[in-house]
Design an enzyme around this catalytic site. Structure first.
Site, PDB file in Angstrom:
ATOM      1  N   GLU A 160      38.261  41.183  39.693  1.00 25.39           N
ATOM      2  CA  GLU A 160      39.491  41.829  39.213  1.00 25.39           C
ATOM      3  C   GLU A 160      39.358  42.559  37.880  1.00 25.39           C
ATOM      4  OE1 GLU A 160      42.713  39.058  39.154  1.00 25.39           O
ATOM      5  OE2 GLU A 160      42.695  38.757  41.307  1.00 25.39           O
ATOM      6  N   GLU A 375      41.000  36.467  47.843  1.00 26.71           N
ATOM      7  CA  GLU A 375      41.979  35.534  47.279  1.00 26.71           C
ATOM      8  C   GLU A 375      43.345  35.825  47.884  1.00 26.71           C
ATOM      9  OE1 GLU A 375      42.444  35.052  43.005  1.00 26.71           O
ATOM     10  OE2 GLU A 375      40.286  35.338  42.711  1.00 26.71           O
TER      11      GLU A 375
HETATM   12  C1  BGP Z   1      43.642  35.807  40.297  1.00 21.55           C
HETATM   13  C2  BGP Z   1      42.427  35.279  39.602  1.00 21.55           C
HETATM   14  C3  BGP Z   1      42.231  33.812  39.747  1.00 21.55           C
HETATM   15  C4  BGP Z   1      43.499  32.982  39.795  1.00 21.55           C
HETATM   16  C5  BGP Z   1      44.591  33.621  40.625  1.00 21.55           C
HETATM   17  C6  BGP Z   1      45.934  32.948  40.511  1.00 21.55           C
HETATM   18  O1  BGP Z   1      44.076  36.930  39.625  1.00 21.55           O
HETATM   19  O2  BGP Z   1      41.272  35.923  40.069  1.00 21.55           O
HETATM   20  O3  BGP Z   1      41.320  33.419  38.763  1.00 21.55           O
HETATM   21  O4  BGP Z   1      43.873  32.529  38.574  1.00 21.55           O
HETATM   22  O5  BGP Z   1      44.754  34.968  40.308  1.00 21.55           O
HETATM   23  O6  BGP Z   1      46.550  33.344  39.336  1.00 21.55           O
HETATM   24  P1  BGP Z   1      47.351  32.381  38.399  1.00 21.55           P
HETATM   25  O7  BGP Z   1      46.406  31.286  38.067  1.00 21.55           O
HETATM   26  O8  BGP Z   1      47.715  33.206  37.210  1.00 21.55           O
HETATM   27  O9  BGP Z   1      48.534  31.948  39.158  1.00 21.55           O
END
Ligand code: BGP
Length: 473
Positions: A160, A375
């Site tokens: 990202e 993800e």
């Molecule tokens: C994505 C990232 C992850 C993870 C996920 C959930 O952007 O790659 O590392 O954190 O989001 O986000 P959050 O933890 O802010 O809810």
């Protein structure tokens, strides 16, 4: 109606080193940008996270038992090079060899990310993605990993890039926590694309026989209304968060229309355009023609309406529903249409956004050979029942419902031509969240953080049946 996934479709869970490993001061690991930042913030600590550094075998055994064929892990750069460059820490190298060997023992293929938000502290202080030193040291670290970890067959350069840049310099939720600096945001995005391109080109020249890709956070942006001004606000937000780096990494060039939108945002903020050189653009073009896959992280979609004031953002970092605000000068204001469901952290639940982004890659970026959903998942407030025993199964119907809808949207995109080959749920087990700490749980496996005991969630059982049957019920 149930839907079918292709027989060669792979499924697994996603993790990131800093969010699961814990052990941030163990075995010579170097400091990263988050250590001091979180300490000063005083809200939560990165230790113990899910203690994956010591419990990876337990988690991989669960993953195997619950039908996973793949896993996303990242290497903590500062375990290998504690100072970002120079001396190698053999204990860090040994840890990742052990981890990959354990993946093999459990018949799980690791997709390994080189940078997942955890820049070594010295390089962060030198300017992070804005500094040339960072880029050079990142390429050197990648080369070391390619030579050392020949057991890895799937590499991801950066997780990202835009989400990192936007949170560092536009919304200020990631260190160094600057706000409204669109110039730095775009420069950091471009620089990450250059670093990514140099690494892809290097990897391909080494002819190691594996595959290499990049992971993008891609949230589809829709106009809030049919008005021309809301349409334009959506286009600007899309350029900021999606389009520039889709162009750079998947087309190998920035389209004129994309650059015009970027310039419009910068002009409105009285900030200069990002710098690029012909040599960098050549590397970017070469890399896009050699990329093996792109990873799509998609959780939510956005709706934008016109906005003419100063930037104002409030991050919902504790699950107080309705508390977030996002209005950006020269871009627009996020505003959900009536009837769109959200999580406690104000993330919209909109599976159609997954379909649309997968189809956009399929239609607009024909160089891309393969896509993975790297993800997707839902953060929920969950707790262990008081009378829990080791066999207690945690009920999480909302997660099953969410994943089912998003997987179905993904299956529709596959049906309509998108070449999606796998799905990684965020996340494998409950873990540490950068700006939300430990209360936003995403895992298929519940982690009781004080004891580090694992419990199965119902979604893990549901996931197993989909992964084994390739049928989304
Ligand atoms: C994505 C990232 C992850 C993870 C996920 C959930 O952007 O790659 O590392 O954190 O989001 O986000 P959050 O933890 O802010 O809810």
């Amino acid at each position: 109606m149930s839907k079918q996934l292709p027989q060669d479709f792979v499924m697994g869970g996603a993790t990131a080193a800093y969010q699961v490993e814990g052990a941030t001061k163990e075995d010579g690991k170097g400091r990263v940008l988050w250590d001091d930042f979180l300490d000063k913030q005083g809200r939560f600590k990165p230790d113990p996270a899910a203690d994956f550094y010591h419990r990876y075998d337990e988690d991989l055994a669960l993953a195997e038992k619950y039908g996973h064929q793949v896993i996303r892990v990242s290497i903590a750069w500062s375990r290998i090079f504690p100072d970002g460059a120079g001396e190698v820490e053999p204990r860090g190298v040994a840890f990742y060899h052990k981890l990959f060997a354990d993946c093999a023992a459990h018949h799980i293929e690791p997709f390994v990310t080189l940078h997942h938000f955890d820049t070594p502290e010295r390089l962060h202080e030198a300017g992070d993605w804005l500094s040339q030193e960072m880029l050079d040291d990142f390429v050197a670290y990648a080369k070391f990993c390619f030579e050392e970890f020949s057991e890895v067959k799937y590499w991801i350069t950066i997780n990202e890039p835009t989400s990192m840049a936007v949170q560092q310099y536009t919304t200020g939720t990631f260190p160094p926590a600057e706000s409204g600096r669109f110039d730095k945001t775009f420069q950091a995005e471009h620089n990450q694309m250059v670093a990514h391109a140099r690494i892809v080109n290097l990897y391909k020249s080494m002819q190691l026989g594996g595959q290499i890709g990049i992971v993008h956070a891609l949230q589809t942006v829709y106009p809030y209304s049919d008005s021309a001004v809301d349409h334009h606000a959506a286009e600007l937000q899309d350029a900021l968060e999606n389009r520039l780096y889709l162009d750079g990494t998947l087309a190998g060039e920035y389209h004129q229309e994309t650059l015009a939108l970027v310039k419009e945002i910068l002009d409105a903020n009285h900030q200069p355009m990002f710098q690029s050189t012909p040599q960098e653009m050549k590397a970017i073009d070469e890399a896009a023609h050699q990329l093996d896959f792109v990873g799509v992280n998609n959780y939510f979609s956005k709706w934008l309406r016109a906005y003419h004031g100063k930037s104002e953002t409030i991050h919902n970092g504790d699950g107080t529903k309705g508390s977030s605000v996002a209005r950006l000068q020269g871009v627009g204001e996020e505003k959900l249409p009536d009837g769109i469901e959200t999580t406690d952290w104000d993330w919209s639940i909109y599976p159609r956004g997954m379909y649309d982004i997968l189809m956009r890659i399929h239609n607009d970026y024909p160089l891309v050979p393969v896509t993975y959903v790297t993800e997707n998942g839902i953060g929920l407030k969950e707790s262990l029942p008081e009378n829990a025993t080791p066999d207690t199964v945690i009920e999480d119907p909302k997660r099953i419902d969410y994943v089912k809808k998003y997987l179905s949207a993904m299956a529709d995109a596959i049906h309509d031509g998108a070449n999606v080959k796998g799905y990684f749920i965020w996340s494998l087990q409950d873990q540490f969240s950068w700006t939300n700490g430990y209360s936003k749980r995403y895992g298929l496996f519940f982690v009781d953080f004080p004891t580090q005991n694992r419990y199965i969630k119902q979604s893990a059982e549901w996931f197993k049946s989909v992964s084994e049957t390739h049928i989304i019920p």
